[in-house]
Design a protein around this motif. Structure first.
Motif, PDB file in Angstrom:
ATOM      1  N   MET A   1       0.836  -1.204   0.000  1.00 45.21           N
ATOM      2  CA  MET A   1       0.000   0.000   0.000  1.00 45.21           C
ATOM      3  C   MET A   1       0.871   1.255   0.000  1.00 45.21           C
ATOM      4  SD  MET A   1      -3.120   1.005   2.594  1.00 45.21           S
ATOM      5  CE  MET A   1      -2.180   1.987   3.753  1.00 45.21           C
ATOM      6  N   THR A   2       0.373   2.300  -0.601  1.00 41.85           N
ATOM      7  CA  THR A   2       1.079   3.579  -0.625  1.00 41.85           C
ATOM      8  C   THR A   2       1.381   4.034   0.795  1.00 41.85           C
ATOM      9  OG1 THR A   2      -0.179   4.145  -2.608  1.00 41.85           O
ATOM     10  CG2 THR A   2       0.974   5.941  -1.496  1.00 41.85           C
ATOM     11  N   ALA A   3       2.619   4.435   1.042  1.00 40.95           N
ATOM     12  CA  ALA A   3       3.007   4.905   2.372  1.00 40.95           C
ATOM     13  C   ALA A   3       2.460   6.307   2.622  1.00 40.95           C
ATOM     14  CB  ALA A   3       4.522   4.912   2.501  1.00 40.95           C
ATOM     15  N   VAL A   4       2.281   6.618   3.896  1.00 41.21           N
ATOM     16  CA  VAL A   4       1.746   7.925   4.295  1.00 41.21           C
ATOM     17  C   VAL A   4       2.774   8.644   5.154  1.00 41.21           C
ATOM     18  CG1 VAL A   4      -0.059   9.115   5.591  1.00 41.21           C
ATOM     19  CG2 VAL A   4      -0.637   7.140   4.170  1.00 41.21           C
ATOM     20  N   TRP A   5       3.166   9.824   4.704  1.00 43.85           N
ATOM     21  CA  TRP A   5       4.065  10.691   5.461  1.00 43.85           C
ATOM     22  C   TRP A   5       3.242  11.751   6.167  1.00 43.85           C
ATOM     23  CZ3 TRP A   5       9.349  12.121   2.843  1.00 43.85           C
ATOM     24  CH2 TRP A   5       9.943  10.968   2.326  1.00 43.85           C
ATOM     25  N   GLY A   6       3.369  11.833   7.477  1.00 46.03           N
ATOM     26  CA  GLY A   6       2.660  12.845   8.241  1.00 46.03           C
ATOM     27  C   GLY A   6       3.468  14.128   8.346  1.00 46.03           C
ATOM     28  N   GLY A  38      -1.191   6.186  12.155  1.00 39.34           N
ATOM     29  CA  GLY A  38      -0.722   5.316  11.086  1.00 39.34           C
ATOM     30  C   GLY A  38       0.342   5.892  10.178  1.00 39.34           C
ATOM     31  N   ALA A  39       0.954   7.003  10.545  1.00 45.73           N
ATOM     32  CA  ALA A  39       2.003   7.580   9.701  1.00 45.73           C
ATOM     33  C   ALA A  39       3.190   6.623   9.588  1.00 45.73           C
ATOM     34  CB  ALA A  39       2.473   8.919  10.266  1.00 45.73           C
ATOM     35  N   ASP A  40       3.645   6.399   8.367  1.00 39.73           N
ATOM     36  CA  ASP A  40       4.812   5.557   8.135  1.00 39.73           C
ATOM     37  C   ASP A  40       6.107   6.339   8.309  1.00 39.73           C
ATOM     38  OD1 ASP A  40       3.457   3.046   7.101  1.00 39.73           O
ATOM     39  OD2 ASP A  40       2.671   4.520   5.693  1.00 39.73           O
ATOM     40  N   PRO A 198      11.314   6.242  -6.653  1.00 37.11           N
ATOM     41  CA  PRO A 198      10.129   6.420  -5.825  1.00 37.11           C
ATOM     42  C   PRO A 198       9.629   7.859  -5.938  1.00 37.11           C
ATOM     43  CG  PRO A 198      12.101   6.174  -4.467  1.00 37.11           C
ATOM     44  CD  PRO A 198      12.504   5.893  -5.874  1.00 37.11           C
ATOM     45  N   VAL A 199       8.330   8.030  -5.968  1.00 39.87           N
ATOM     46  CA  VAL A 199       7.725   9.362  -6.109  1.00 39.87           C
ATOM     47  C   VAL A 199       6.942   9.702  -4.854  1.00 39.87           C
ATOM     48  CG1 VAL A 199       6.030  10.743  -7.397  1.00 39.87           C
ATOM     49  CG2 VAL A 199       7.631   9.249  -8.625  1.00 39.87           C
ATOM     50  N   VAL A 236       2.455   6.156  -7.080  1.00 38.01           N
ATOM     51  CA  VAL A 236       3.426   6.870  -6.252  1.00 38.01           C
ATOM     52  C   VAL A 236       3.771   6.022  -5.029  1.00 38.01           C
ATOM     53  CG1 VAL A 236       2.547   9.114  -7.022  1.00 38.01           C
ATOM     54  CG2 VAL A 236       1.763   8.176  -4.828  1.00 38.01           C
ATOM     55  N   THR A 237       4.968   6.204  -4.517  1.00 36.78           N
ATOM     56  CA  THR A 237       5.422   5.413  -3.379  1.00 36.78           C
ATOM     57  C   THR A 237       4.829   5.904  -2.075  1.00 36.78           C
ATOM     58  OG1 THR A 237       7.490   4.983  -4.540  1.00 36.78           O
ATOM     59  CG2 THR A 237       7.482   4.573  -2.167  1.00 36.78           C
ATOM     60  N   ALA A 238       4.623   7.233  -1.971  1.00 37.54           N
ATOM     61  CA  ALA A 238       4.119   7.801  -0.722  1.00 37.54           C
ATOM     62  C   ALA A 238       3.387   9.100  -0.980  1.00 37.54           C
ATOM     63  CB  ALA A 238       5.271   8.044   0.260  1.00 37.54           C
ATOM     64  N   VAL A 239       2.491   9.425  -0.057  1.00 36.11           N
ATOM     65  CA  VAL A 239       1.801  10.712  -0.073  1.00 36.11           C
ATOM     66  C   VAL A 239       2.126  11.439   1.232  1.00 36.11           C
ATOM     67  CG1 VAL A 239      -0.047  10.071  -1.647  1.00 36.11           C
ATOM     68  CG2 VAL A 239      -0.313   9.625   0.797  1.00 36.11           C
ATOM     69  N   ARG A 240       2.326  12.748   1.128  1.00 31.27           N
ATOM     70  CA  ARG A 240       2.675  13.588   2.279  1.00 31.27           C
ATOM     71  C   ARG A 240       1.417  14.365   2.667  1.00 31.27           C
ATOM     72  NH1 ARG A 240       4.260  18.907   2.937  1.00 31.27           N
ATOM     73  NH2 ARG A 240       5.837  19.325   4.553  1.00 31.27           N
TER      74      ARG A 240
END
Length: 260
Positions: A1-6, A38-40, A198-199, A236-240
């Protein structure tokens, strides 16, 4: 799953939550909530890059960011959102592992510093600089120009000694772009993803959402989630994001549907 950056803004003037987490204790409590949600990764910044923002002195930035990173070291991976090589160096010494640079290592000595640190680095596209970037931005071909810039900066980083597998790309939604520029970049995310880096996508609470549906920054959750889901679908690899729990839930549901 796409990672989540907090997002953790230790600033008095960020566009969405400026001043709320300037004090270290408040920032630490906020960061811990994001981890629980849940922030990665936590992306910690002490200098606002909102449109019109003024630069922050290096000593001030260090004073805001280093104690927080030290307190959070060992929780989740930490990213430092800075343009200054000395701040990145201090952040890595304090426990960070990622350098998120809105200038794509454009400061003199930055590529060499990134190579020395051996950290992951996010190269973002921005037309101009924060004080002026939204003053009538223009492109002949926004997708092609952003793509070419990011690939050139990735090559420059590698030439300085940064390993290819440590490099991320970020199209810089809202950084020197109109609504149509942002939409074109979001629609073309698969093209950027296809290069194999990675994007990272940062569209959370951005003004382009209000240009579609008028709203204040804290009223853009729906639009932020829509952009995150579009990014996930594009690979995309992650969303901020600011709203970690809601974004994690939306991504989980989308992933479950895709796997059904």
């Amino acid at each position: 799953m796409t990672a989540v950056w907090g997002i953790v803004n230790v600033t008095p003037d960020s566009f969405s939550d400026g001043g709320r987490f300037l004090e270290t204790g408040a920032a630490l409590s906020h960061a811990r909530r994001l981890i629980a949600d849940g922030a990665d990764v936590l992306d910690i910044g002490a200098e606002s890059t909102r449109p019109g923002a003024e630069p922050v002195d290096e000593a001030v930035e260090l004073g805001r960011i280093v104690p927080l990173i030290q307190a959070l070291a060992g929780t989740v991976p930490l990213s430092v959102d800075t343009t200054k090589p000395a701040v990145a160096h201090a952040a890595m010494a304090a426990g960070a592992a990622i350098w998120n640079d809105v200038t794509a290592l454009g400061t003199p000595g930055a590529p060499e510093m990134a190579a020395e640190l051996g950290c992951q680095v996010v190269l973002m596209h921005m037309q101009g600089e924060p004080r002026t970037m939204q003053h009538a931005p223009r492109y002949a071909d926004v997708v092609g120009e952003v793509e070419a810039f990011l690939l050139a900066r990735a090559q420059a980083a590698q030439a300085a000694g940064v390993a290819r597998d440590r490099i991320w790309l970020d199209p810089g939604i809202g950084f020197g772009k109109t609504l149509q520029h942002n939409l074109a970049l979001l629609a073309a995310l698969p093209r950027l993803v296809a290069h194999g880096y990675p994007v990272l996508l940062g569209a959370s609470r951005k003004r382009f959402i209000a240009a579609i549906d008028p709203s204040e920054a804290d009223g853009r959750l729906g639009g932020s989630i829509a952009a995150a889901l579009a990014g996930a679908a594009a690979g995309v690899t992650a969303v901020r994001v600011h709203d970690v729990r809601e974004t994690v839930q939306a991504l989980k549901v989308a992933a479950a549907i895709a796997e059904a």
